[in-house]
Design an enzyme around this catalytic site. Structure first.
Site, short mmCIF file in Angstrom:
data_model
loop_
_atom_site.label_atom_id
_atom_site.label_comp_id
_atom_site.label_asym_id
_atom_site.label_seq_id
_atom_site.Cartn_x
_atom_site.Cartn_y
_atom_site.Cartn_z
N TYR A 1 0.82 -1.21 0.00
CA TYR A 1 0.00 0.00 0.00
C TYR A 1 0.86 1.27 0.00
O TYR A 1 0.61 2.22 -0.73
CB TYR A 1 -0.88 -0.04 1.25
CG TYR A 1 -2.05 0.90 1.26
CD1 TYR A 1 -3.26 0.56 0.67
CD2 TYR A 1 -1.95 2.14 1.89
CE1 TYR A 1 -4.34 1.42 0.69
CE2 TYR A 1 -3.02 3.01 1.91
CZ TYR A 1 -4.22 2.65 1.32
OH TYR A 1 -5.29 3.51 1.34
N THR B 1 -6.61 13.82 7.43
CA THR B 1 -6.53 14.72 6.27
C THR B 1 -6.94 13.91 5.04
O THR B 1 -7.14 12.70 5.12
CB THR B 1 -5.08 15.22 6.04
OG1 THR B 1 -4.28 14.07 5.73
CG2 THR B 1 -4.53 15.96 7.24
P1 NDP Z 1 -2.97 16.45 2.26
O1 NDP Z 1 -3.11 15.50 1.13
O2 NDP Z 1 -4.15 16.81 3.07
O3 NDP Z 1 -2.29 17.80 1.75
C1 NDP Z 1 -1.17 17.76 0.92
C2 NDP Z 1 -0.98 19.14 0.35
O4 NDP Z 1 0.14 19.11 -0.55
C3 NDP Z 1 -2.18 19.62 -0.47
O5 NDP Z 1 -2.38 21.00 -0.23
C4 NDP Z 1 -1.74 19.38 -1.90
O6 NDP Z 1 -2.37 20.23 -2.84
C5 NDP Z 1 -0.27 19.73 -1.75
N1 NDP Z 1 0.53 19.30 -2.90
C6 NDP Z 1 0.61 18.09 -3.48
N2 NDP Z 1 1.43 18.14 -4.54
C7 NDP Z 1 1.87 19.41 -4.64
C8 NDP Z 1 2.72 20.09 -5.53
N3 NDP Z 1 3.26 19.48 -6.59
N4 NDP Z 1 2.99 21.40 -5.32
C9 NDP Z 1 2.44 22.04 -4.28
N5 NDP Z 1 1.58 21.47 -3.42
C10 NDP Z 1 1.30 20.16 -3.61
O7 NDP Z 1 -1.81 15.82 3.19
P2 NDP Z 1 -1.43 16.03 4.72
O8 NDP Z 1 -1.81 17.39 5.16
O9 NDP Z 1 -1.88 14.85 5.45
O10 NDP Z 1 0.15 15.93 4.62
C11 NDP Z 1 1.04 17.01 4.78
C12 NDP Z 1 2.43 16.46 4.94
O11 NDP Z 1 2.50 15.64 6.12
C13 NDP Z 1 2.88 15.57 3.80
O12 NDP Z 1 4.25 15.79 3.55
C14 NDP Z 1 2.66 14.16 4.35
O13 NDP Z 1 3.47 13.22 3.72
C15 NDP Z 1 3.01 14.36 5.80
N6 NDP Z 1 2.45 13.36 6.70
C16 NDP Z 1 1.09 13.22 6.85
C17 NDP Z 1 0.59 12.29 7.73
C18 NDP Z 1 -0.90 12.12 7.96
O14 NDP Z 1 -1.27 11.26 8.78
N7 NDP Z 1 -1.76 12.88 7.31
C19 NDP Z 1 1.47 11.40 8.52
C20 NDP Z 1 2.87 11.64 8.28
C21 NDP Z 1 3.31 12.57 7.41
P3 NDP Z 1 -3.80 19.85 -3.51
O15 NDP Z 1 -4.86 20.24 -2.52
O16 NDP Z 1 -3.78 20.67 -4.75
O17 NDP Z 1 -3.79 18.38 -3.77
#
Ligand code: NDP
Length: 296
Positions: A200, A242
């Site tokens: 996954y 999220t």
């Molecule tokens: P979300 O999917 O809710 O948000 C991700 C964000 O990144 C969105 O705003 C998305 O934009 C943006 N994004 C993706 N690709 C690009 C790009 N090419 N350029 C600019 N922005 C981009 O994720 P989370 O808030 O959960 O995650 C945030 C961070 O935390 C990430 O790095 C994730 O790996 C990390 N993380 C999250 C965990 C969790 O449990 N949620 C656990 C551990 C780490 P758009 O809305 O346009 O898609």
């Protein structure tokens, strides 16, 4: 002085990035930029924060698009003379679900690695030259980016972990390891090189291990930098509800933003954490040996 200070959070129209902007709007002395790849989604997020009395600023930023990063760099340089806080939060997760084909795994390996590792690294290369003395950089890793997620005691896995953990690892060597994963995944041969088996989260795991190993190299560089006291850390924000976690995470985005925003606001001349893997409860976890704290 504080009016010239500026913080940028990548991918902050939703999720942890959005909650971090919210926290920084309250606690950071200076301008806070909510950025998004899609301008409409970004401006809607800004409006949401304005409704609760916060004043984030906005700039478009798609880390997949080099010209978008360059435009942001030029704007920050012209407007603020540099950058004080950079939070590399933008990332994607394309889960490899049961019933999907090897071709889809191979395609995901390219796409996820490109955004999470290569394009995050490129954004750093473009933005680091404008970091001001005492800047703070926070790279969003994950508990899945902990080195122990490369499992196994066979020599190939042991050697792979040793390479990634080496204090002498270079950018070129790390890039080449990440390329090796993607290339091997095209042929379904990644386990031969010690990478985790298809599942996954496989590519996401490898990309976040890349982000963490990258942070350690970047930390080494900042220790030698002529600009005073630039501090970088990598963080596991917790399992957060999220879009990325299909809203299954146990923490609210606000709780998930606690450790990242704390790292963004570390005081001048802080002794630690520096170059550290920081858990969502703000404790430092040994990225090489662990142990990892129990799941949130
Ligand atoms: P979300 O999917 O809710 O948000 C991700 C964000 O990144 C969105 O705003 C998305 O934009 C943006 N994004 C993706 N690709 C690009 C790009 N090419 N350029 C600019 N922005 C981009 O994720 P989370 O808030 O959960 O995650 C945030 C961070 O935390 C990430 O790095 C994730 O790996 C990390 N993380 C999250 C965990 C969790 O449990 N949620 C656990 C551990 C780490 P758009 O809305 O346009 O898609």
């Amino acid at each position: 002085m504080s009016q010239n200070r500026v913080a940028v959070v990548t991918g902050s129209n939703q999720g942890i990035g959005f909650a971090t902007v919210k926290a920084l709007c309250s606690d950071f002395e200076g301008s806070v930029y909510l950025t998004s790849r899609n301008e409409e989604r970004g401006l809607a997020a800004v409006e949401e924060l304005k409704k609760i009395g916060l004043q984030p600023k906005y700039h478009q930023l798609d880390i997949n698009d080099e010209s978008s990063v360059l435009r942001l760099r030029d704007y920050l340089k012209d407007t603020y003379g540099g950058l004080d806080v950079l939070m590399n939060n933008a990332a994607i997760l394309l889960p490899f679900k049961e019933g999907m084909s090897d071709d889809i795994f191979a395609e995901h390996a390219c796409t996820v690695m490109q955004t999470n590792y290569f394009d995050t690294q490129r954004a750093c290369k473009i933005l680091f030259p404008i970091l001001k003395p005492h800047a703070r950089v926070v790279n969003l890793s994950s508990m899945l980016g902990h080195l122990t997620h490369i499992p196994g005691e066979d020599s190939v896995a042991v050697n792979l972990r040793a390479k990634l953990a080496s204090p002498d690892l270079t950018y070129e060597e790390l890039d080449s390891l990440m390329h090796n994963f993607v290339d091997a995944a095209q042929k379904g041969e990644h386990t031969k090189y010690g990478w985790p088996a298809t599942g996954y989260y496989t590519t996401y795991i490898v990309s976040k291990i890349g982000v963490s190993a990258l942070t350690r190299i970047q930390h080494r560089d900042f220790e030698r930098d002529s600009r005073e006291n630039i501090v970088i850390n990598h963080v596991h924000p917790g399992y957060v509800s999220t879009q990325m976690s299909d809203y299954k995470g146990v923490l609210t985005p606000e709780k998930g933003a606690v450790a990242p925003s704390w790292l963004a606001l570390l005081p001048p001349n802080v002794q630690e954490p520096k170059g550290a893997f920081v858990w969502c409860d703000k404790t430092i976890v040994d990225w090489v040996k662990g142990p990892m704290p129990p799941l949130d």
